[in-house]
Write a protein that holds these residues in place. Structure first.
Motif: not given
Lengths: 504, 350
Positions: A81, A196, A160, A93-95, A57, A77, A162, A164-165, A106-108
């Motif tokens: 990711q 992680a 997780l 920040t969720l939907f 950001l 962002p 994604r 992410a490490r 979402m998106g994947r």
């Protein structure tokens, strides 16, 4: 050091300025796989800015970021990711209208032939993620109404999914109950066992010692300590966090407190603050210290009548105030300078003189109409007294610098000759010279007999200005010190719940 | 990364999970079944007072009048779920209706598909203009489409002048489109129902469709999730305009006499139908099927008030009152739902 132990992420000598304010001067951080790393520091030490750099950001002005030993840039962002960094915010920040599973993917989303979403697989994969985390959360449930703790778990599941490490948790426990914290820590241990690197930001030092292996301490935008936690005490951390200097108020500037002006008794707003009792006398500056989110602003808003309260009383000059009525508070001689002056303290599109006169229009009217000449004379008088730097009184107030805008807010209330002035973070985002002027102004007001309740997150300011210092933690008053006995260590300890730690 | 799953956690999760599963399933059924229940009750009450209401002629009348209405509800749904609004569809419909149907008079022997393509093109252009201003210009859609409502209507008035398209210039093949049917059910109603079903399926089961809901639910989170918000919103407005253009041609086939006032104020009726159908006006939830049922309900209400012999002067006021009732009921249901979800989650949380 063997190559296998190379850090997953390392940030070296990062710097970031916003205008004249340097938020991070020399930020360094090293995260290894399989460790939970604490990042601690006072409010304004630069932790949030550092996190925003990792989240993509903010772009650092200087310094370098290495992921797996290779330099990377995080312009967005999405780039963060892609680099395997996930940030879990205090309030995710969720939907709210979509299901937990949809939020995670979402998106994947997994697809069926014809590019249709495979809902069944999406739900099964979500359930598997929660299984790995060991928490029962229904993937088919919509997110609206989920507790903050569950929302965080949804974000962690997203991280997780994604792969992410590096998982950054920005004050995740601030809004959680004890049981929820325990469950979160189980999840964090699972993440750690899975290899992680977790960056854990918290003001609660007991949590840091419970869950983390290493710690980085920041102060004034710099890394001042980075070490294994084993062998350190909470006292060591507090000492590293504090230590800025500011000149003491001279004895002559301190006046003997006069009559009782504000008396707050057992003020309670459920879930926000509990049993707050305090008193402010004429000519006295009472500083309300504590961490952001400890309920200080909420108490001020309740006293001034912006928010309701469930129990307790507020009395000004011996007369009890009506609940939830700012006009009653104003009539009793209370002024309130909010922390967010752009949104709440000023009408940004109106002129300097209109803003100054806004709270005093009753005295400037003739036959119900505001006399422009009287308004101008009134504003010019106050502008001169506060040494306001401005072009023309008819310029919009948005053209002034932050410090001068704050003076306009102060002038607005001083024009009403208040008996009690509540100031919330009076010098936030103000340059150093104007800051000293604002401090001087508050001290002069106290000498003239105004009672002042000042909320501040800056410990040097609290010590410099306050006659008495009250400390809040999680909605309760936890300590009270006279300016003689107070120290940064004591205040910080009371604010973070380390009351056992006492300076020698 | 791999984690060892604590064996107990999975089984402990089962009962709670299936319990709230049932609840959410019920939620989704409620959102559309509520409005369908209102429709059924309304039809039953009206029919018991005036049996003529259920005559095949009247049913056909309601269905024919609902087709264009429901089609526009689909268009508006796509825009509204993304936390936007399209106020220009009434004007676009009017312009498209006049220009496309006018072609029959100006170009003798023009084929009907070309006329439809013309309407589609007009709608596409208007929708794309809306979409560009909202997504690139970053002007709130309320302002943009309020402006294009007047601009498109203004163009319509300039083009029409004092003229009107009259029924005699339209070929039979065209005017029969809304009327041809099987046993009282117009083919067109079946086609439109299929189109709405396809639209609802797209919104529900494709990534780009779900992203419209995500944008409407939380625009900031949508950006953080890497959704190209501008492109999705642009597409929604373009499709909305295109549908309004085609709806204009159908409108012409149905009413046959078109002047410069065709479709005036229609956008508000459509938005009302969408909201009655359970689409949240601030985006994020609701379905195209619900919106279409909302259109059917409003059309049924106005038709029922007619059949019951209520003076036309009263119809608008009563329709408004029923609208308010329907929305209040829907709101009450969703508030109760939210409370029950909160109770559930606090039960799971501890």
């Amino acid at each position: 050091m063997t190559p296998a132990a190379a850090p997953v992420l390392s940030l070296r000598h990062a710097a970031k300025s916003f205008g004249a304010v340097q938020a991070v001067a020399d930020g360094s951080l090293e995260l290894s796989a399989g460790e939970v790393h604490a990042l601690v520091g006072e409010n304004g030490a630069g932790k949030s800015t550092l996190v925003k750099m990792l989240a993509g950001l903010h772009r650092p002005d200087a310094g370098e970021l290495l992921v797996d030993g290779k330099p990377v840039a995080l312009p967005s962002p999405a780039a963060a990711q892609a680099a395997g960094i996930a940030v879990i915010y205090q309030e995710p920040t969720l939907f709210p209208d979509l299901t937990v599973a949809e939020n995670i993917f979402m998106g994947r989303q997994p697809l069926l032939p014809g590019r249709r979403i495979d809902r069944r697989l999406m739900r099964a994969q979500s359930a598997a993620l929660f299984g790995r985390l060991g928490v029962p959360l229904d993937p088919g449930r919509i997110c609206r109404g989920l507790s903050i703790a569950d929302q965080q778990l949804a974000e962690i599941a997203k991280a997780l999914s994604r792969d992410a490490r590096v998982i950054v948790m920005d004050e995740p426990t601030a809004a959680l109950s004890a049981a929820e914290v325990a469950r979160l820590f189980e999840v964090v241990r699972t993440l750690r066992a899975a290899g992680a690197a977790v960056l854990f930001i918290s003001h609660r030092l007991e949590e840091v010692f419970e869950i983390c292996q290493r710690v980085t301490v920041m102060r004034d935008g710099r890394q001042v300590l980075s070490s294994e936690l084993a062998g350190l005490t909470a006292d060591d951390l507090v000492r590293a966090m504090v230590g800025r200097q500011m000149p003491e108020r001279t004895a002559g500037e301190r006046s003997e407190p006069g009559e009782l002006v504000l008396r707050v008794e057992r003020l309670t707003r459920e879930g926000v603050f509990t049993g707050i009792s305090l008193a402010v006398r004429a000519g006295e500056i009472v500083a309300l210290a504590g961490l952001v989110g400890s309920g200080r602003t909420e108490v001020a808003r309740a006293v001034f009548g912006i928010d309701r309260y469930d129990a307790g009383t507020v009395a000004v000059s011996g007369r009890q105030l009506r609940k939830a009525s700012p006009s009653a508070a104003m009539a009793a001689g209370v002024g309130y300078v909010p922390a967010d002056r752009r949104q709440q303290g000023l009408v940004m599109d109106m002129s300097v003189q209109q803003n100054v006169a806004l709270a005093s229009l009753a005295g400037l009217r003739r036959a119900g109409l505001v006399r422009s000449a009287a308004e101008r004379a009134f504003a010019a008088d106050w502008a001169q007294r506060l040494r306001l730097k401005y072009g023309r009184l008819t310029d919009p107030v948005s053209l002034l610098s932050g410090g001068n805008q704050q003076k306009v807010v102060l002038a607005k209330w001083l024009g009403r000759r208040p008996a009690l002035l509540i100031v919330d973070e009076p010098t936030r985002g103000i340059d150093i010279a104007t800051k000293a002027e604002v401090h001087q102004l508050l001290v002069q007001l106290a000498q003239q007999g105004v009672a002042i309740l000042m909320i501040s997150s800056e410990l040097p300011e609290v010590l410099h200005i306050g006659d008495r210092i009250l400390v809040m933690r999680e909605g309760r008053l936890t300590a009270e010190y006279s300016h003689r006995e107070a120290s940064e260590e004591k205040i910080m300890a009371a604010a973070t719940g380390q009351l056992a730690v006492q300076a020698p | 990364m791999r984690a060892t799953v604590p064996a107990a956690a999975g089984t402990a999760g089962e009962p709670a999970a299936s319990g709230s599963r049932r609840l959410t399933d019920r939620v989704f059924r409620i959102r559309e079944s509520g409005i369908i229940a209102v429709l059924v009750v309304f039809v039953a009450v009206t029919a018991s007072i005036q049996p003529r209401f259920l005559s095949s002629g009247n049913i056909q009348f309601i269905l024919v009048n609902t087709t264009v209405f429901a089609l526009l509800a689909l268009a508006e749904t796509m825009v509204v779920v993304s936390r936007n609004v399209d106020l220009s569809i009434g004007s676009v419909l009017g312009l498209s209706a006049y220009v496309s149907a006018g072609l029959f008079g100006q170009v003798p022997g023009i084929s009907i598909p070309v006329v439809f393509l013309t309407g589609l093109g007009i709608g596409l252009a208007c929708g794309a203009a809306n979409g560009l201003m909202v997504s690139i210009g970053r002007v709130p859609s309320l302002v943009v489409t309020l402006a294009t409502l007047y601009i498109v209507r203004g163009i319509d008035i300039l083009v029409v002048g004092g003229n009107e398209v009259i029924a005699q210039t339209l070929p039979d093949g065209f005017t029969q489109i809304p009327r041809a049917g099987l046993g009282g059910v117009p083919y067109l109603a079946i086609v439109i129902a299929a189109v709405i079903g396809a639209g609802a399926y797209y919104l529900r089961s494709f990534r780009s469709g779900r992203e419209l809901y995500a944008i409407g639910s939380n625009p900031d989170a949508a950006r953080l999730a890497g959704i190209s918000v501008g492109r999705r919103v642009f597409t929604a407005f373009t499709v909305s305009g295109a549908i309004a253009g085609v709806a204009g041609v159908l409108w012409a086939a149905q009413y046959q006499t078109i002047d410069s006032t065709a479709g005036t104020g229609y956008e508000l009726q459509v938005i009302a139908a969408v909201v009655v159908g359970g689409v949240a006006i601030f985006g994020g939830s609701g379905s195209a099927v619900g919106a279409a049922v909302g259109a059917l309900l409003l059309q049924t209400i106005s038709s029922a008030l007619n059949v019951l012999g209520i003076p036309p002067l009263w119809i608008q006021a009563i329709a408004g009152l029923l609208l308010l009732l329907a929305i209040t009921l829907d709101r009450a249901i969703s508030v109760r739902l939210l409370t029950s979800l909160r109770v559930r989650s606090s039960g799971v949380g501890t």
